[in-house]
Design an enzyme around this catalytic site. Structure first.
Site, mmCIF file in Angstrom:
data_model
loop_
_atom_site.group_PDB
_atom_site.id
_atom_site.type_symbol
_atom_site.label_atom_id
_atom_site.label_comp_id
_atom_site.label_asym_id
_atom_site.label_seq_id
_atom_site.Cartn_x
_atom_site.Cartn_y
_atom_site.Cartn_z
ATOM 1 N N THR A 105 3.576 42.577 72.633
ATOM 2 C CA THR A 105 3.345 43.845 73.305
ATOM 3 C C THR A 105 4.371 44.851 72.807
ATOM 4 O O THR A 105 5.227 44.514 71.975
ATOM 5 C CB THR A 105 3.465 43.681 74.835
ATOM 6 O OG1 THR A 105 3.059 44.901 75.476
ATOM 7 C CG2 THR A 105 4.898 43.372 75.243
ATOM 8 N N LEU A 134 9.967 47.597 77.989
ATOM 9 C CA LEU A 134 8.954 46.608 77.669
ATOM 10 C C LEU A 134 7.637 46.959 78.349
ATOM 11 O O LEU A 134 7.602 47.305 79.535
ATOM 12 C CB LEU A 134 9.410 45.223 78.120
ATOM 13 C CG LEU A 134 10.756 44.750 77.544
ATOM 14 C CD1 LEU A 134 11.107 43.368 78.092
ATOM 15 C CD2 LEU A 134 10.721 44.738 76.028
ATOM 16 N N CYS A 135 6.577 46.852 77.577
ATOM 17 C CA CYS A 135 5.245 47.147 78.097
ATOM 18 C C CYS A 135 4.645 45.868 78.661
ATOM 19 O O CYS A 135 4.147 45.016 77.920
ATOM 20 C CB CYS A 135 4.353 47.704 76.980
ATOM 21 S SG CYS A 135 2.660 48.041 77.515
ATOM 22 N N LEU A 136 4.724 45.719 79.977
ATOM 23 C CA LEU A 136 4.171 44.565 80.674
ATOM 24 C C LEU A 136 3.343 45.060 81.855
ATOM 25 O O LEU A 136 3.509 46.201 82.312
ATOM 26 C CB LEU A 136 5.295 43.651 81.171
ATOM 27 C CG LEU A 136 6.307 43.166 80.131
ATOM 28 C CD1 LEU A 136 7.452 42.433 80.817
ATOM 29 C CD2 LEU A 136 5.641 42.268 79.104
#
Length: 275
Positions: free
Chosen positions: A121, A86-88
């Site tokens: 995202t 996950l792109c966080l």
């Protein structure tokens, strides 16, 4: 292999999160690798994820806390692509924005907050609120059976044995055996829940012989709309409404024709009398 500093830091954080777990969050490192953490997010009340059991992993770099972990959620949720990084701002996609003062609890609270928001995202997906509720109802079954791929059966409940491919399974090992290794107590609770709810481990559906399936167990038999195997696809809003409209028109087509015909006759008579 973790550096001495990373090992010391993560050991201390495990003590902290065990003593004071954040609301709806539990987590622990793997016994074989302190850099591999497993977490469970319980869906908060008042959200489409309420009561859901969401299992995922944090993979920390050897130089933590000077770099962030890779974050994945394995359990299908309708919010994230299962087992996908996950792109966080708190993940390894953005190492420069990571603050070394942040801890495991900070990271998981950030993930929980993002999950219950509408932001998109890399790694997130769009789904309806109803679909997410269905995923929540199926989460415990999915975690302990790997989406129906478990060999374990329940006497007087299992109807067709195991399903090697699973129902909505994402990747081999992401559920079932691997979940049991990390969460043995939760896994046993899930199996007792399936037995009490008469839920077939192979399909996740309440067996037809049981007329008293609870609403939660009944939801297990539903399939998220527009999601194919149940995950990874964008739900097409309005499809159900269009199908319902088509069904209604087909059902009452001749009624509408008859009404139109008589209306035409009445209007024609009125016009004839006024001439």
């Amino acid at each position: 292999m973790a550096t001495r500093g990373a090992h010391k830091r993560l050991a201390r954080e495990y003590q902290n999160i065990s003593a004071n777990p954040p609301p709806f969050i539990v987590a622990h490192p793997s016994e074989s690798n302190i850099l591999e953490w497993h977490y469970i997010l319980t869906g908060p009340p008042g959200t489409p994820y309420a009561g859901g059991q969401y299992w995922g992993t944090l993979m920390f770099p050897p130089d933590y806390p000077f770099a962030p972990p890779a974050i994945r959620m394995h359990t299908p949720s309708g919010r994230f692509q299962p087992s996908t990084r996950l792109c966080l701002s708190i993940s390894d996609f953005h190492p420069k924005s990571f603050n070394p003062a942040w801890e495991v609890s900070t990271i998981l609270l950030g993930l929980q907050s993002f999950m219950t928001s509408d932001e998109m995202t890399t790694g997130s997906i769009s789904a309806s609120e109803m679909d997410r509720k269905v995923f929540a109802s199926r989460s415990r079954w999915w975690n302990s059976t790997g989406g129906g791929s478990s060999q374990r059966t329940i006497p007087n409940v299992s109807t067709a044995g195991s399903n090697a491919k699973g129902v909505g399974a994402i990747k081999a090992g992401d559920g079932g055996k691997k979940f049991k290794e990390e969460w043995p107590e939760l896994d046993e609770e899930n199996w007792k829940w399936m037995e009490q709810g008469k839920i077939d481990p192979a399909t996740g559906r309440c067996v037809s012989a049981n007329p008293t399936c609870s609403p939660g167990a009944t939801a297990l038999g539903r399939r998220p709309q527009g999601s194919g195997t149940g995950v990874g696809a964008v739900v097409q809003g309005g499809q159900a409404a269009r199908e319902e409209a088509q069904t209604w028109l087909g059902r009452y087509k001749w009624h509408m024709v008859a009404v139109s015909f008589f209306t035409y006759i009445i209007v024609a008579r009125i016009l004839g009398e006024t001439r």
